[in-house]
Every structure is written in C-alpha cells, then in structure tokens.
Design a protein around this motif. Structure first.
Motif, mmCIF file in Angstrom:
data_model
loop_
_atom_site.group_PDB
_atom_site.id
_atom_site.type_symbol
_atom_site.label_atom_id
_atom_site.label_comp_id
_atom_site.label_asym_id
_atom_site.label_seq_id
_atom_site.Cartn_x
_atom_site.Cartn_y
_atom_site.Cartn_z
ATOM 1 N N GLN A 162 -20.231 -31.911 13.771
ATOM 2 C CA GLN A 162 -21.451 -32.101 14.556
ATOM 3 C C GLN A 162 -21.555 -31.009 15.619
ATOM 4 O OE1 GLN A 162 -21.329 -36.117 16.140
ATOM 5 N NE2 GLN A 162 -22.668 -36.822 14.496
ATOM 6 N N LEU A 163 -22.793 -30.597 15.894
ATOM 7 C CA LEU A 163 -23.089 -29.689 16.987
ATOM 8 C C LEU A 163 -23.957 -30.454 17.972
ATOM 9 C CD1 LEU A 163 -23.912 -26.355 15.106
ATOM 10 C CD2 LEU A 163 -21.800 -26.968 16.286
ATOM 11 N N GLN A 164 -23.486 -30.560 19.196
ATOM 12 C CA GLN A 164 -24.201 -31.322 20.218
ATOM 13 C C GLN A 164 -24.671 -30.364 21.311
ATOM 14 O OE1 GLN A 164 -24.912 -34.769 20.273
ATOM 15 N NE2 GLN A 164 -26.250 -34.054 21.920
ATOM 16 N N ALA A 165 -25.984 -30.188 21.379
ATOM 17 C CA ALA A 165 -26.573 -29.287 22.378
ATOM 18 C C ALA A 165 -26.995 -30.072 23.603
ATOM 19 C CB ALA A 165 -27.768 -28.555 21.782
ATOM 20 N N SER A 166 -26.913 -29.421 24.732
ATOM 21 C CA SER A 166 -27.338 -30.034 25.989
ATOM 22 C C SER A 166 -27.761 -28.958 26.967
ATOM 23 C CB SER A 166 -26.196 -30.868 26.589
ATOM 24 O OG SER A 166 -25.081 -30.044 26.876
ATOM 25 N N GLY A 167 -28.400 -29.394 28.064
ATOM 26 C CA GLY A 167 -28.745 -28.466 29.130
ATOM 27 C C GLY A 167 -30.213 -28.120 29.248
ATOM 28 N N GLY A 168 -31.028 -28.605 28.342
ATOM 29 C CA GLY A 168 -32.454 -28.315 28.436
ATOM 30 C C GLY A 168 -33.095 -29.029 29.611
ATOM 31 N N GLY A 169 -34.343 -28.684 29.882
ATOM 32 C CA GLY A 169 -35.056 -29.329 30.973
ATOM 33 C C GLY A 169 -36.339 -28.618 31.293
ATOM 34 N N LEU A 170 -36.919 -29.010 32.433
ATOM 35 C CA LEU A 170 -38.169 -28.430 32.916
ATOM 36 C C LEU A 170 -37.856 -27.549 34.120
ATOM 37 C CD1 LEU A 170 -41.285 -28.299 33.114
ATOM 38 C CD2 LEU A 170 -41.168 -30.380 34.504
ATOM 39 N N VAL A 171 -38.274 -26.298 34.044
ATOM 40 C CA VAL A 171 -38.037 -25.362 35.135
ATOM 41 C C VAL A 171 -39.296 -24.556 35.396
ATOM 42 C CG1 VAL A 171 -35.554 -25.155 34.748
ATOM 43 C CG2 VAL A 171 -37.121 -23.594 33.590
ATOM 44 N N PRO A 172 -39.466 -24.062 36.629
ATOM 45 C CA PRO A 172 -40.614 -23.191 36.893
ATOM 46 C C PRO A 172 -40.359 -21.787 36.362
ATOM 47 C CG PRO A 172 -39.291 -23.413 38.853
ATOM 48 C CD PRO A 172 -38.688 -24.327 37.832
ATOM 49 N N ALA A 173 -41.429 -21.069 36.146
ATOM 50 C CA ALA A 173 -41.298 -19.674 35.719
ATOM 51 C C ALA A 173 -40.430 -18.916 36.723
ATOM 52 C CB ALA A 173 -42.673 -19.029 35.617
ATOM 53 N N GLY A 174 -39.565 -18.086 36.176
ATOM 54 C CA GLY A 174 -38.616 -17.360 37.022
ATOM 55 C C GLY A 174 -37.308 -18.091 37.224
ATOM 56 N N GLY A 175 -37.247 -19.316 36.790
ATOM 57 C CA GLY A 175 -36.046 -20.113 36.956
ATOM 58 C C GLY A 175 -34.990 -19.823 35.915
ATOM 59 N N PHE A 176 -33.955 -20.662 35.926
ATOM 60 C CA PHE A 176 -32.849 -20.434 34.998
ATOM 61 C C PHE A 176 -32.315 -21.774 34.489
ATOM 62 C CE2 PHE A 176 -29.444 -21.809 37.780
ATOM 63 C CZ PHE A 176 -29.987 -21.650 39.054
ATOM 64 N N LEU A 177 -31.719 -21.712 33.321
ATOM 65 C CA LEU A 177 -31.044 -22.839 32.690
ATOM 66 C C LEU A 177 -29.868 -22.309 31.898
ATOM 67 C CD1 LEU A 177 -33.887 -25.046 31.108
ATOM 68 C CD2 LEU A 177 -32.344 -25.734 32.951
ATOM 69 N N THR A 178 -28.872 -23.156 31.717
ATOM 70 C CA THR A 178 -27.769 -22.828 30.818
ATOM 71 C C THR A 178 -27.647 -23.936 29.785
ATOM 72 O OG1 THR A 178 -26.542 -21.588 32.495
ATOM 73 C CG2 THR A 178 -25.304 -22.410 30.613
ATOM 74 N N LEU A 179 -27.737 -23.547 28.533
ATOM 75 C CA LEU A 179 -27.564 -24.473 27.427
ATOM 76 C C LEU A 179 -26.120 -24.414 26.933
ATOM 77 C CD1 LEU A 179 -30.790 -23.700 25.340
ATOM 78 C CD2 LEU A 179 -30.506 -25.242 27.297
ATOM 79 N N SER A 180 -25.641 -25.551 26.476
ATOM 80 C CA SER A 180 -24.308 -25.629 25.890
ATOM 81 C C SER A 180 -24.415 -26.298 24.532
ATOM 82 C CB SER A 180 -23.365 -26.447 26.769
ATOM 83 O OG SER A 180 -23.242 -25.905 28.053
ATOM 84 N N CYS A 181 -23.506 -25.939 23.650
ATOM 85 C CA CYS A 181 -23.456 -26.570 22.331
ATOM 86 C C CYS A 181 -22.004 -26.671 21.917
ATOM 87 C CB CYS A 181 -24.254 -25.766 21.322
ATOM 88 S SG CYS A 181 -24.184 -26.455 19.656
ATOM 89 N N ALA A 182 -21.537 -27.899 21.777
ATOM 90 C CA ALA A 182 -20.142 -28.141 21.435
ATOM 91 C C ALA A 182 -20.029 -28.619 19.994
ATOM 92 C CB ALA A 182 -19.555 -29.180 22.385
ATOM 93 N N ALA A 183 -19.081 -28.038 19.283
ATOM 94 C CA ALA A 183 -18.815 -28.444 17.899
ATOM 95 C C ALA A 183 -17.665 -29.433 17.879
ATOM 96 C CB ALA A 183 -18.479 -27.218 17.062
ATOM 97 N N SER A 184 -17.776 -30.419 17.031
ATOM 98 C CA SER A 184 -16.721 -31.413 16.900
ATOM 99 C C SER A 184 -16.534 -31.768 15.439
ATOM 100 C CB SER A 184 -17.066 -32.667 17.712
ATOM 101 O OG SER A 184 -18.250 -33.261 17.235
ATOM 102 N N GLY A 185 -15.354 -32.302 15.142
ATOM 103 C CA GLY A 185 -15.049 -32.671 13.769
ATOM 104 C C GLY A 185 -13.778 -31.986 13.300
ATOM 105 N N SER A 186 -13.511 -32.092 12.033
ATOM 106 C CA SER A 186 -12.296 -31.515 11.444
ATOM 107 C C SER A 186 -12.528 -30.041 11.132
ATOM 108 C CB SER A 186 -11.913 -32.286 10.179
ATOM 109 O OG SER A 186 -11.664 -33.650 10.475
ATOM 110 N N ILE A 187 -12.526 -29.245 12.162
ATOM 111 C CA ILE A 187 -12.889 -27.837 12.062
ATOM 112 C C ILE A 187 -11.653 -26.977 11.918
ATOM 113 C CG2 ILE A 187 -13.960 -25.912 13.282
ATOM 114 C CD1 ILE A 187 -15.772 -28.037 14.653
ATOM 115 N N ARG A 188 -11.708 -26.090 10.942
ATOM 116 C CA ARG A 188 -10.603 -25.147 10.782
ATOM 117 C C ARG A 188 -10.861 -23.891 11.607
ATOM 118 N NH1 ARG A 188 -8.493 -22.299 5.186
ATOM 119 N NH2 ARG A 188 -6.699 -21.223 6.100
ATOM 120 N N ARG A 189 -12.082 -23.365 11.468
ATOM 121 C CA ARG A 189 -12.439 -22.218 12.291
ATOM 122 C C ARG A 189 -13.952 -22.109 12.341
ATOM 123 N NH1 ARG A 189 -11.306 -19.349 7.437
ATOM 124 N NH2 ARG A 189 -12.931 -17.868 6.849
#
Length: 118
Positions: A2-29
């Motif tokens: 699974q890939l779980q994204a987070s960090g979105g939202g509402l911002v004014p023009a000129g603003g900033f955000l940081t998105l994250s996406c974490a992978a989980s499960g039986s991952i080899r690489r």
C-alpha cells in the motif's frame, strides 16, 4: 503493498505544502517513486520522479518550486511544494515501482487533494 499519501490541504497562492507517501507491506525493494497530479477535467500528469540513485526529473511547470526526495529506510517519498499557484490545484498521487519477493509491480496511492486559492 500500500502507498499512503498525506499532507494535502488548502493554501493561499504563494504558500507551501509538503506531501508524504509511505509504502507498506512485504516489500523487498523500491525502485522509481514519483508524484503525479490530476486537475479537474484534465489528464493525470507526471510531476516529479526520483530513482534509487537519487536522480530526479521534474515537470517543467514545477521545476524550481517543487522538490522530490525519498527516505528508503522509511520507505517514504516526499514532495515539498513552494510558491504554490492556483494552477497547482489537483489531486496528487504517489506512484512506486515496488518489488515483492522477485516480482515487481507498479502501485498507486489514493491521492491527496491540494487546493491553492488565488
């Protein structure tokens, strides 16, 4: 996997955000990871890609404003977005090429909404 994204939202023009996406499960690489976005009425487009060797590509529209990075120990990819514009408004999706045992596949996160107000 699974890939779980987070960090979105509402911002004014000129603003900033940081998105994250974490992978989980039986991952080899994890191979390439990327962020895509889809604005209303438009096709999904590639925003940025980062490879295991840390080589990076950006869409021309975000170059100089967005920064993609990855933390392989945390199995997480980030997208730092600065100087946001109303045209950056979209649902942002993370994407990964991930190997489970010896088989590789492509995986998508559910998406996180980014809205930039003018």
């Amino acid at each position: 996997v699974q890939l779980q994204a987070s960090g979105g939202g509402l911002v004014p023009a000129g603003g900033f955000l940081t998105l994250s996406c974490a992978a989980s499960g039986s991952i080899r690489r994890i191979e390439d990871m990327a962020w895509y976005r889809q604005a209303p009425g438009k096709q999904r487009e590639l925003v940025a890609t980062i490879r295991p060797d840390a080589s990076i590509n950006y869409a021309r529209s975000v170059r100089g404003r967005f920064t993609i990075s990855r933390d392989d120990a945390k199995r997480t990819v980030y997208l730092q977005m600065t100087s946001l514009k109303p045209e950056d408004t979209a649902v942002y999706y993370c994407y990964g090429v991930i190997y489970v045992a010896s088989a590789g596949g492509t995986y998508w996160g559910r998406g996180t909404q980014v809205t930039v107000s003018s």
